[in-house]
Design a protein around this motif. Structure first.
Motif, PDB file in Angstrom:
ATOM      1  N   VAL A  88       1.173  -1.411  -0.500  1.00 54.57           N
ATOM      2  CA  VAL A  88      -0.428  -0.043   0.069  1.00 54.57           C
ATOM      3  C   VAL A  88       0.934   0.978  -0.367  1.00 54.57           C
ATOM      4  CG1 VAL A  88      -1.971   1.925   1.036  1.00 54.57           C
ATOM      5  CG2 VAL A  88      -2.283  -1.067   0.755  1.00 54.57           C
ATOM      6  N   MET A  89       1.765   0.732   0.788  1.00 51.61           N
ATOM      7  CA  MET A  89       2.917   2.320   1.033  1.00 51.61           C
ATOM      8  C   MET A  89       3.398   2.808  -0.237  1.00 51.61           C
ATOM      9  SD  MET A  89       2.283   3.451   3.942  1.00 51.61           S
ATOM     10  CE  MET A  89       4.351   4.079   4.163  1.00 51.61           C
ATOM     11  N   LEU A  90       4.010   1.546  -1.045  1.00 46.28           N
ATOM     12  CA  LEU A  90       4.593   1.917  -2.191  1.00 46.28           C
ATOM     13  C   LEU A  90       3.690   1.749  -3.340  1.00 46.28           C
ATOM     14  CD1 LEU A  90       7.958  -0.822  -1.769  1.00 46.28           C
ATOM     15  CD2 LEU A  90       7.151   1.654  -0.594  1.00 46.28           C
ATOM     16  N   GLU A  91       2.268   1.848  -3.085  1.00 54.60           N
ATOM     17  CA  GLU A  91       1.893   2.171  -4.458  1.00 54.60           C
ATOM     18  C   GLU A  91       1.683   1.127  -5.207  1.00 54.60           C
ATOM     19  OE1 GLU A  91       1.510   6.319  -5.744  1.00 54.60           O
ATOM     20  OE2 GLU A  91       1.015   7.243  -4.167  1.00 54.60           O
ATOM     21  N   ALA A 107      -5.213  -5.318  -0.129  1.00 56.64           N
ATOM     22  CA  ALA A 107      -4.597  -5.726   1.546  1.00 56.64           C
ATOM     23  C   ALA A 107      -5.086  -6.355   2.908  1.00 56.64           C
ATOM     24  CB  ALA A 107      -3.610  -5.004   1.856  1.00 56.64           C
ATOM     25  N   LEU A 108      -6.402  -5.710   2.659  1.00 57.51           N
ATOM     26  CA  LEU A 108      -7.416  -5.945   4.115  1.00 57.51           C
ATOM     27  C   LEU A 108      -7.263  -7.337   4.349  1.00 57.51           C
ATOM     28  CD1 LEU A 108     -10.505  -3.356   3.963  1.00 57.51           C
ATOM     29  CD2 LEU A 108      -7.690  -2.649   5.238  1.00 57.51           C
ATOM     30  N   CYS A 109      -7.354  -7.788   5.973  1.00 56.48           N
ATOM     31  CA  CYS A 109      -7.529  -9.082   6.600  1.00 56.48           C
ATOM     32  C   CYS A 109      -9.573  -8.993   7.182  1.00 56.48           C
ATOM     33  CB  CYS A 109      -6.402  -9.401   7.029  1.00 56.48           C
ATOM     34  SG  CYS A 109      -4.721 -10.480   6.036  1.00 56.48           S
ATOM     35  N   LEU A 113      -8.082  -5.836   9.666  1.00 60.18           N
ATOM     36  CA  LEU A 113      -6.432  -5.778  10.026  1.00 60.18           C
ATOM     37  C   LEU A 113      -5.712  -4.994   8.416  1.00 60.18           C
ATOM     38  CD1 LEU A 113      -4.179  -6.196  11.538  1.00 60.18           C
ATOM     39  CD2 LEU A 113      -4.082  -8.318  11.313  1.00 60.18           C
ATOM     40  N   LEU A 114      -4.722  -4.292   8.524  1.00 61.03           N
ATOM     41  CA  LEU A 114      -4.504  -3.419   7.550  1.00 61.03           C
ATOM     42  C   LEU A 114      -2.794  -3.972   7.880  1.00 61.03           C
ATOM     43  CD1 LEU A 114      -3.551  -2.762   4.356  1.00 61.03           C
ATOM     44  CD2 LEU A 114      -3.547  -0.588   5.346  1.00 61.03           C
TER      45      LEU A 114
END
Length: 260
Positions: free
Chosen positions: A63-66, A73-75, A84-85
């Motif tokens: 997510v941070m690196l797009e 990415a959610l669980c 949770l991410l």
């Protein structure tokens, strides 16, 4: 729209992850929609919900690196309203990779803005440092919550976090406010715990939560079972303390809305 709370302290072992996991679970029990974002490469919030960091296809790193959207990415967790991410060791390299990237301090905010409307609270479990990952969390957050272990030098650690918060307010996020201090690992039999608690309340009479989190065996055991204390042993002192903290946090939010 969700309130984003960064849970941070540059010292390790003070109760950041314990607070993120158990406060999140307690808010979820109160029918709030919760997202916990694991910003620590150790992935302790991730394993605290029974998710194996080694088995992740997508994580906060992506997510941070797009490389993906937050929703990819959610669980899901055992609790229907809590998501949770997750994080894993890949996050170690994220700080290095982001150094030369555009908007390197605002990448988490940019990502969370796309899902903020879906949650009542988003809790950011920060690493035990004041580096780029924690900076991203403070830039994305509405408020800063500091877990503080009741031990010697506690106030020194707190002042370092608050200095960082002031710099973030000045340069990046003028709306960031101090949510308060949660006293953790309190030992009622120890004079030192009582003294530290009194000292912190003396310096921050309005900001310290009334709820104190005690040293508790069930709180310590529950991560190894991949469950918050509330699901591991709801009757434990630790679980009940975090339910009380959640109630106090929600009450503060309601009061601040009434004053606006």
């Amino acid at each position: 729209m969700g309130k984003i709370i960064a849970i941070a302290n540059q010292k390790g072992g003070v109760g950041k992850t314990t607070t993120a996991v158990n406060l999140g679970a307690s808010l979820a029990v109160a029918t709030k929609r919760i997202l916990i974002v694991d910003m620590d490469p150790q992935g302790n919030s991730t394993t605290g919900f029974g998710v194996d960091p080694r088995a992740l296809n997508k994580s906060i790193y992506d997510v941070m690196l797009e490389n993906c959207f937050v929703t990819e990415a959610l669980c899901a967790t055992e609790m229907a309203s809590l998501y949770l991410l997750p994080a894993n060791r890949d996050l170690v390299s994220a700080e290095i990779q982001m150094i030369e990237m555009e908007n390197r301090v605002g990448r988490l905010k940019q990502a969370l803005d796309t899902v903020k409307y879906r949650f009542d609270y988003i809790l950011l479990d920060c690493p035990p440092s004041l580096g780029l990952l924690t900076l991203n969390a403070m830039v994305a957050a509405d408020s800063l919550l500091v877990p503080l272990q009741c031990e010697y030098y506690a106030l020194e650690g707190l002042s370092a976090v608050l200095d960082t918060m002031k710099r973030v307010q000045t340069s990046y996020n003028p709306h960031l406010r101090f949510e308060g201090v949660v006293l953790c690992m309190y030992d009622g039999r120890s004079n030192l715990s009582a003294q530290v608690a009194d000292d912190v309340r003396g310096h921050f009479p309005e900001e310290v939560f009334q709820t104190v989190i005690p040293r508790n065996v069930r709180l310590s055991e529950s991560p190894s079972h991949g469950r918050p204390a509330l699901l591991y042993d709801a009757r434990s002192t630790g679980a009940r303390s975090y339910l009380s903290l959640a109630a106090e946090l929600m009450s503060r939010k309601e009061r601040s809305h009434a004053e606006e």
